[in-house]
Design a protein around this motif. Sequence first.
Motif, PDB file in Angstrom:
ATOM      1  N   LEU A 134       0.854  -1.187   0.000  1.00  0.00           N
ATOM      2  CA  LEU A 134       0.000   0.000   0.000  1.00  0.00           C
ATOM      3  C   LEU A 134       0.887   1.234   0.000  1.00  0.00           C
ATOM      4  N   THR A 135       0.752   2.057  -1.019  1.00  0.00           N
ATOM      5  CA  THR A 135       1.558   3.263  -1.130  1.00  0.00           C
ATOM      6  C   THR A 135       1.119   4.280  -0.087  1.00  0.00           C
ATOM      7  N   ALA A 136       2.066   4.893   0.582  1.00  0.00           N
ATOM      8  CA  ALA A 136       1.757   5.905   1.590  1.00  0.00           C
ATOM      9  C   ALA A 136       1.120   7.123   0.943  1.00  0.00           C
ATOM     10  N   SER A 137       0.196   7.732   1.650  1.00  0.00           N
ATOM     11  CA  SER A 137      -0.456   8.948   1.170  1.00  0.00           C
ATOM     12  C   SER A 137       0.435  10.158   1.398  1.00  0.00           C
ATOM     13  N   GLY A 138       0.081  11.256   0.746  1.00  0.00           N
ATOM     14  CA  GLY A 138       0.780  12.508   0.953  1.00  0.00           C
ATOM     15  C   GLY A 138       2.067  12.617   0.174  1.00  0.00           C
ATOM     16  N   PRO A 139       2.671  13.809   0.153  1.00  0.00           N
ATOM     17  CA  PRO A 139       3.944  14.000  -0.532  1.00  0.00           C
ATOM     18  C   PRO A 139       5.111  13.508   0.305  1.00  0.00           C
ATOM     19  N   TYR A 140       6.178  13.097  -0.363  1.00  0.00           N
ATOM     20  CA  TYR A 140       7.422  12.737   0.312  1.00  0.00           C
ATOM     21  C   TYR A 140       8.182  14.025   0.619  1.00  0.00           C
ATOM     22  N   ILE A 141       8.417  14.260   1.910  1.00  0.00           N
ATOM     23  CA  ILE A 141       9.146  15.445   2.356  1.00  0.00           C
ATOM     24  C   ILE A 141      10.364  14.993   3.143  1.00  0.00           C
ATOM     25  N   ASP A 142      11.537  15.488   2.754  1.00  0.00           N
ATOM     26  CA  ASP A 142      12.764  15.245   3.501  1.00  0.00           C
ATOM     27  C   ASP A 142      13.070  16.527   4.268  1.00  0.00           C
ATOM     28  N   ALA A 143      12.949  16.484   5.611  1.00  0.00           N
ATOM     29  CA  ALA A 143      13.112  17.687   6.418  1.00  0.00           C
ATOM     30  C   ALA A 143      14.484  18.317   6.266  1.00  0.00           C
ATOM     31  N   ALA A 144      15.479  17.544   5.824  1.00  0.00           N
ATOM     32  CA  ALA A 144      16.832  18.070   5.655  1.00  0.00           C
ATOM     33  C   ALA A 144      17.097  18.566   4.237  1.00  0.00           C
ATOM     34  N   PRO A 146      15.475  21.156   1.574  1.00  0.00           N
ATOM     35  CA  PRO A 146      14.458  22.141   1.203  1.00  0.00           C
ATOM     36  C   PRO A 146      13.910  21.949  -0.204  1.00  0.00           C
ATOM     37  N   GLY A 147      14.655  21.251  -1.058  1.00  0.00           N
ATOM     38  CA  GLY A 147      14.176  21.001  -2.413  1.00  0.00           C
ATOM     39  C   GLY A 147      12.952  20.108  -2.463  1.00  0.00           C
ATOM     40  N   THR A 148      12.635  19.447  -1.352  1.00  0.00           N
ATOM     41  CA  THR A 148      11.437  18.595  -1.315  1.00  0.00           C
ATOM     42  C   THR A 148      10.241  19.278  -0.666  1.00  0.00           C
ATOM     43  N   PHE A 149      10.442  20.490  -0.127  1.00  0.00           N
ATOM     44  CA  PHE A 149       9.380  21.115   0.661  1.00  0.00           C
ATOM     45  C   PHE A 149       8.156  21.489  -0.159  1.00  0.00           C
ATOM     46  N   ASP A 150       8.313  21.603  -1.492  1.00  0.00           N
ATOM     47  CA  ASP A 150       7.150  21.966  -2.314  1.00  0.00           C
ATOM     48  C   ASP A 150       6.234  20.774  -2.574  1.00  0.00           C
ATOM     49  N   GLY A 151       6.634  19.593  -2.111  1.00  0.00           N
ATOM     50  CA  GLY A 151       5.749  18.436  -2.209  1.00  0.00           C
ATOM     51  C   GLY A 151       5.666  17.794  -3.577  1.00  0.00           C
ATOM     52  N   HIS A 152       6.661  18.017  -4.432  1.00  0.00           N
ATOM     53  CA  HIS A 152       6.566  17.472  -5.789  1.00  0.00           C
ATOM     54  C   HIS A 152       6.883  15.979  -5.861  1.00  0.00           C
ATOM     55  N   LEU A 153       7.489  15.426  -4.805  1.00  0.00           N
ATOM     56  CA  LEU A 153       7.829  14.006  -4.804  1.00  0.00           C
ATOM     57  C   LEU A 153       6.720  13.191  -4.135  1.00  0.00           C
ATOM     58  N   ALA A 154       6.454  12.022  -4.696  1.00  0.00           N
ATOM     59  CA  ALA A 154       5.456  11.117  -4.127  1.00  0.00           C
ATOM     60  C   ALA A 154       6.148   9.874  -3.577  1.00  0.00           C
ATOM     61  N   LEU A 330       7.402  22.428  10.422  1.00  0.00           N
ATOM     62  CA  LEU A 330       7.959  21.969   9.155  1.00  0.00           C
ATOM     63  C   LEU A 330       7.273  22.614   7.963  1.00  0.00           C
ATOM     64  N   MET A 331       6.066  23.111   8.162  1.00  0.00           N
ATOM     65  CA  MET A 331       5.380  23.846   7.102  1.00  0.00           C
ATOM     66  C   MET A 331       5.778  25.319   7.076  1.00  0.00           C
ATOM     67  N   GLY A 332       6.667  25.706   8.005  1.00  0.00           N
ATOM     68  CA  GLY A 332       7.203  27.062   7.985  1.00  0.00           C
ATOM     69  C   GLY A 332       6.643  27.998   9.027  1.00  0.00           C
ATOM     70  N   ALA A 333       5.748  27.539   9.908  1.00  0.00           N
ATOM     71  CA  ALA A 333       5.171  28.407  10.929  1.00  0.00           C
ATOM     72  C   ALA A 333       6.226  28.797  11.954  1.00  0.00           C
ATOM     73  N   ARG A 384      12.479  26.713  10.624  1.00  0.00           N
ATOM     74  CA  ARG A 384      12.758  25.571   9.755  1.00  0.00           C
ATOM     75  C   ARG A 384      14.146  25.639   9.146  1.00  0.00           C
ATOM     76  N   GLU A 385      14.634  26.845   8.911  1.00  0.00           N
ATOM     77  CA  GLU A 385      15.952  27.000   8.306  1.00  0.00           C
ATOM     78  C   GLU A 385      17.075  26.435   9.178  1.00  0.00           C
ATOM     79  N   MET A 386      16.810  26.264  10.468  1.00  0.00           N
ATOM     80  CA  MET A 386      17.835  25.721  11.367  1.00  0.00           C
ATOM     81  C   MET A 386      18.192  24.286  11.034  1.00  0.00           C
ATOM     82  N   LEU A 387      17.308  23.589  10.327  1.00  0.00           N
ATOM     83  CA  LEU A 387      17.601  22.205   9.947  1.00  0.00           C
ATOM     84  C   LEU A 387      18.773  22.102   8.980  1.00  0.00           C
ATOM     85  N   ALA A 388      19.143  23.230   8.385  1.00  0.00           N
ATOM     86  CA  ALA A 388      20.215  23.210   7.387  1.00  0.00           C
ATOM     87  C   ALA A 388      21.607  23.238   8.003  1.00  0.00           C
TER      88      ALA A 388
END
Length: 391
Positions: A134-144, A146-154, A330-333, A384-388
């Motif tokens: 069963l494929t996981a729902s939602g976008p694949y986000i790698d917290a480390a 930032p290129g994945t934060f837009d949710g383009h990866l599944a 992680l969403m930037g709040a 969130r930028e501190m993760l870098a």
Amino acid sequence: MAEPVAMPVPEALFASLRVGGVELPNRIAMAPMTRSFCGPQGVPDAAVARYYAARAATGTGLLFTEGTVVDMASARGYRGVPGLCDDAQEAAWRAVVDAVHAAGGRIMVQLWHCGRLAHPRATGDAQPLAPSALTASGPYIDAADPGTFDGHLAYVEPRAMTQTDIDAVVASFAQAAARARRAGFDGVLLHGASGYLIHQFFNPDSNRRQDDYNGDAAARARFACEVVAAVRGELGGEVPLLMGLSQFAVNDFAAKTWHTPVELAATVQCLKAAGVDGFHVAAHRIDTPAFAVDADPQQRSLAWHVRQLSGLPVSAAGGVTYSTSIGESLMGADSQVTDPAEAVAALQAQAVDLIAVGRAMLANPDWTAKVRAGRWRELTPFRREMLASLV
């Protein structure tokens, strides 16, 4: 400018606690947080050692490491995360442990298999494994990354585990635990939370198997209990072994795994019988109700329920000294600093035994010292930028 006023020290935070064979000087833990600074070979370096030692040096009673995978293929969900499955990784972790011990601290490794939340970009193109295909729902986000934060990866479709796969993964946890013991870790935390592999077996939404690993909550705990028993066999009786639990998954922060205390009890009792010494429980906030009102009219936390059901020490994480949840961050709040007395109330009410500080300790290596001095208002908010960076 006026000197900041020191606030009363929450004394409950600084009582000692025994977990398994380890005596902790206080009730403050550094929560496990994925950092991804260990390169393609998953080997922690001197900067990683300094990162952990800095938190130990300011008086933190216990450090949990970032998720550390038990194999470098299907278990690995994110680039740069560490492993504990070869000699180079074991030697590197020994250096980290030695640095923490030299700073007066204690450290437990979090062993991890990502299951269906793994991704080919991190697994070397190995297909992820899962209880069911069963494929996981939602976008694949790698917290480390930032290129994945837009949710383009599944996420990709995983392969349903055969009995041979299950046996091999159980063995990989045991082998990693043996390496952890040789490296000198003060204990082992198994990552059974956040939607990763062990959690996927717990949850009926991701576990649709037609064998002995599914059915009721006790059957869905069978895989975890096999892992616990195998790891306990490698650690012996004195090294503490904890299990991580959560209702939510990182790909679905609204997910629920157990819908009633009775379901949770079946899982907890199985894990206790298999050999755990305690639990680490993550929630959106440390006091987030575990169940709907009809299942628990008193709206108590998951940590409270686990502690009552197990009678074992429980570490709890969730928004300690910050106004936002991890998902919101992680969403930037932006996070506002809040009074640690809110979390200490859980200690005083005997709902938890350890307060696990995550983002606040990432942003403030001296969190424990500042809180002990009553200067929590000087804490730096998390961004969130501190993760870098690894500071």
